[in-house]
Design a protein around this motif. Sequence first.
Motif, short mmCIF file in Angstrom:
data_model
loop_
_atom_site.label_atom_id
_atom_site.label_comp_id
_atom_site.label_asym_id
_atom_site.label_seq_id
_atom_site.Cartn_x
_atom_site.Cartn_y
_atom_site.Cartn_z
N MET A 106 -18.64 -50.44 -49.50
CA MET A 106 -18.40 -49.11 -48.93
C MET A 106 -19.60 -48.20 -49.24
SD MET A 106 -15.57 -49.32 -47.35
CE MET A 106 -15.19 -47.60 -47.02
N PRO A 107 -20.18 -47.57 -48.23
CA PRO A 107 -21.33 -46.70 -48.47
C PRO A 107 -20.92 -45.45 -49.24
CG PRO A 107 -20.59 -46.47 -46.22
CD PRO A 107 -19.79 -47.60 -46.81
N THR A 108 -21.85 -44.93 -50.04
CA THR A 108 -21.60 -43.69 -50.77
C THR A 108 -21.74 -42.51 -49.82
OG1 THR A 108 -22.45 -44.66 -52.81
CG2 THR A 108 -22.35 -42.25 -52.70
N MET A 109 -20.83 -41.58 -49.88
CA MET A 109 -20.91 -40.37 -49.06
C MET A 109 -21.70 -39.30 -49.82
SD MET A 109 -17.03 -40.16 -47.55
CE MET A 109 -16.29 -40.43 -49.16
N GLU A 110 -22.64 -38.65 -49.12
CA GLU A 110 -23.47 -37.61 -49.74
C GLU A 110 -23.31 -36.31 -48.95
OE1 GLU A 110 -27.13 -39.99 -51.88
OE2 GLU A 110 -27.48 -39.05 -49.92
N THR A 111 -22.82 -35.29 -49.60
CA THR A 111 -22.68 -33.98 -48.97
C THR A 111 -23.91 -33.13 -49.27
OG1 THR A 111 -21.42 -33.26 -50.91
CG2 THR A 111 -20.17 -33.96 -48.97
N ASP A 112 -24.33 -32.35 -48.27
CA ASP A 112 -25.53 -31.53 -48.44
C ASP A 112 -25.32 -30.42 -49.46
OD1 ASP A 112 -26.75 -33.09 -46.55
OD2 ASP A 112 -26.53 -31.66 -44.91
N VAL A 113 -24.30 -29.60 -49.24
CA VAL A 113 -24.05 -28.44 -50.09
C VAL A 113 -22.54 -28.31 -50.29
CG1 VAL A 113 -24.45 -25.97 -50.45
CG2 VAL A 113 -26.00 -27.27 -48.97
N VAL A 115 -17.51 -27.19 -47.99
CA VAL A 115 -18.48 -28.28 -47.80
C VAL A 115 -19.35 -27.93 -46.61
CG1 VAL A 115 -18.77 -30.75 -47.38
CG2 VAL A 115 -16.79 -29.92 -48.70
N ILE A 116 -20.67 -27.81 -46.84
CA ILE A 116 -21.60 -27.42 -45.79
C ILE A 116 -22.50 -28.60 -45.46
CG2 ILE A 116 -23.44 -25.83 -45.09
CD1 ILE A 116 -22.38 -23.86 -47.18
N GLU A 117 -22.51 -28.98 -44.20
CA GLU A 117 -23.45 -29.99 -43.71
C GLU A 117 -24.48 -29.29 -42.83
OE1 GLU A 117 -23.83 -33.50 -44.25
OE2 GLU A 117 -22.71 -32.71 -45.96
N THR A 118 -25.75 -29.34 -43.24
CA THR A 118 -26.82 -28.67 -42.49
C THR A 118 -27.39 -29.64 -41.46
OG1 THR A 118 -28.45 -29.35 -44.15
CG2 THR A 118 -27.40 -27.20 -44.44
N LYS A 119 -27.60 -29.16 -40.27
CA LYS A 119 -28.15 -29.97 -39.17
C LYS A 119 -29.25 -29.17 -38.49
CE LYS A 119 -24.96 -33.09 -39.91
NZ LYS A 119 -25.30 -34.39 -40.55
N PHE A 120 -30.48 -29.66 -38.57
CA PHE A 120 -31.61 -28.93 -37.98
C PHE A 120 -31.81 -29.38 -36.54
CE2 PHE A 120 -36.05 -27.42 -37.73
CZ PHE A 120 -35.86 -26.15 -38.22
N THR A 121 -30.83 -29.03 -35.71
CA THR A 121 -30.83 -29.39 -34.29
C THR A 121 -29.83 -28.49 -33.59
OG1 THR A 121 -30.55 -31.22 -32.74
CG2 THR A 121 -29.07 -31.17 -34.62
N SER A 122 -29.67 -28.64 -32.30
CA SER A 122 -28.67 -27.88 -31.57
C SER A 122 -27.28 -28.44 -31.85
CB SER A 122 -28.96 -27.97 -30.06
OG SER A 122 -27.85 -27.50 -29.31
N PRO A 123 -26.25 -27.57 -31.88
CA PRO A 123 -24.89 -28.07 -32.11
C PRO A 123 -24.26 -28.67 -30.86
CG PRO A 123 -24.85 -25.69 -31.86
CD PRO A 123 -26.30 -26.09 -31.85
N ILE A 124 -24.91 -28.52 -29.71
CA ILE A 124 -24.30 -28.88 -28.44
C ILE A 124 -24.90 -30.17 -27.88
CG2 ILE A 124 -23.86 -28.14 -26.07
CD1 ILE A 124 -22.37 -26.50 -28.15
N SER A 125 -24.05 -31.05 -27.39
CA SER A 125 -24.47 -32.21 -26.62
C SER A 125 -24.14 -31.94 -25.15
CB SER A 125 -23.73 -33.49 -27.06
OG SER A 125 -24.18 -33.91 -28.32
N VAL A 126 -25.11 -32.23 -24.27
CA VAL A 126 -24.91 -32.05 -22.84
C VAL A 126 -24.70 -33.41 -22.21
CG1 VAL A 126 -25.91 -31.23 -20.68
CG2 VAL A 126 -26.36 -29.99 -22.82
#
Length: 370
Positions: A261-268, A278-289
């Motif tokens: 089982m892989p270890t889960m890593e939370t950003d903040v 629990v904050i997951e940072t994503k340096f991209t757009s939140p939207i998929s088209v």
Amino acid sequence: MNVIQTEAGLDPGRLLFSGKTHIPVRNLWLLMFYASELFAEDASVREAGMEESPDDLIDLISEVLVTAAERRLHRPLSRRYVAQQEDLSRVRGRIDHLQTYERNLQTRGRVACSFDELSVDHLLNQVITSGLIIAERASRNAGLRERAATARRTFHWSGVSRQFVSAAKAESLTLGRNDEAERRCASAARLLLQMGLLTEDIGTDRAVTPRLDIDRWRLIYEAAVRGFFHAVLQEPWRVRLAQEQHRWPLQDPSAGMARFMPTMETDVVLRRPGERIVIETKFTSPISVHSQFGGQTFKRDHLFQLQTYLTTMARVPGERLTGVLLYPQVEDAVDMTAKVGAHTLRVKTIDLTGTSATIRDELLSVVAGA
């Protein structure tokens, strides 16, 4: 989007992030500042209000470095054991037999030796002098540039080489208890080396070049969010300055399953009694088209990832658990929440094109009302 890039005819003080979103370089410097050890550990720097003047950050950090370096030079520079290689007439340390025989040194009565020697020319002092070079070239204050040049020359005259240390190599520097006197110098120097990556020719014109790829910016964005909350939130909130690892709450696993089982890593993770965010940072757009139908959705992989984290972390009865996907704003601002089972899910954007005060307020809104 694979890299942050400049656009033809674009103001050189801004970088293209995605689509038509241009992030001012001063705000990229602000992210670096929030992500730095200097901001996290030096209360006097936070209290000085440097984040309120992101356009002047290079000058302000340069002032911190130069002042600390000048004070440091009132005492002898620290010495560390440094690996050396030299051709000698007598053995010192270990003999490099391969080099000795390949270069026929024995015919000249010499041997190639590898040994450790106490020296001021070690990585810590090299990082400080490299930071002084950035301050000397990038500061807009003539007096500060001259002070930086004088301090740099004094380090060189004391025996520190003129080798310029890259930002990546500076990050490998580790400081121990005996290095407390140099910690402020080193922290400011490392930050200036990072900021210098965004200045072409490291000159006063500060022309921008896309030298940091998107993977590097993801790490800086994540570290900036974590560093900001660690430094700004007061008790009873607690924030660790690193990713946190979590194990799957497996029940009655078959033989060997837990090992795969892989270890889960939370950003903040923001904590206080009875609550976790629990904050997951994503340096991209939140939207998929979805081009086939022209519809838009939040990015499913990000939602599934956060939902998995929240589900597996929900172990404390009565604890309030909130998950936040935190993105840079690309077009329209997004701030939406919903209850999913026993916890809350939130998708939020931060406007990195705004002022430093706006960025700070939007980050703090993550815990507002919590």
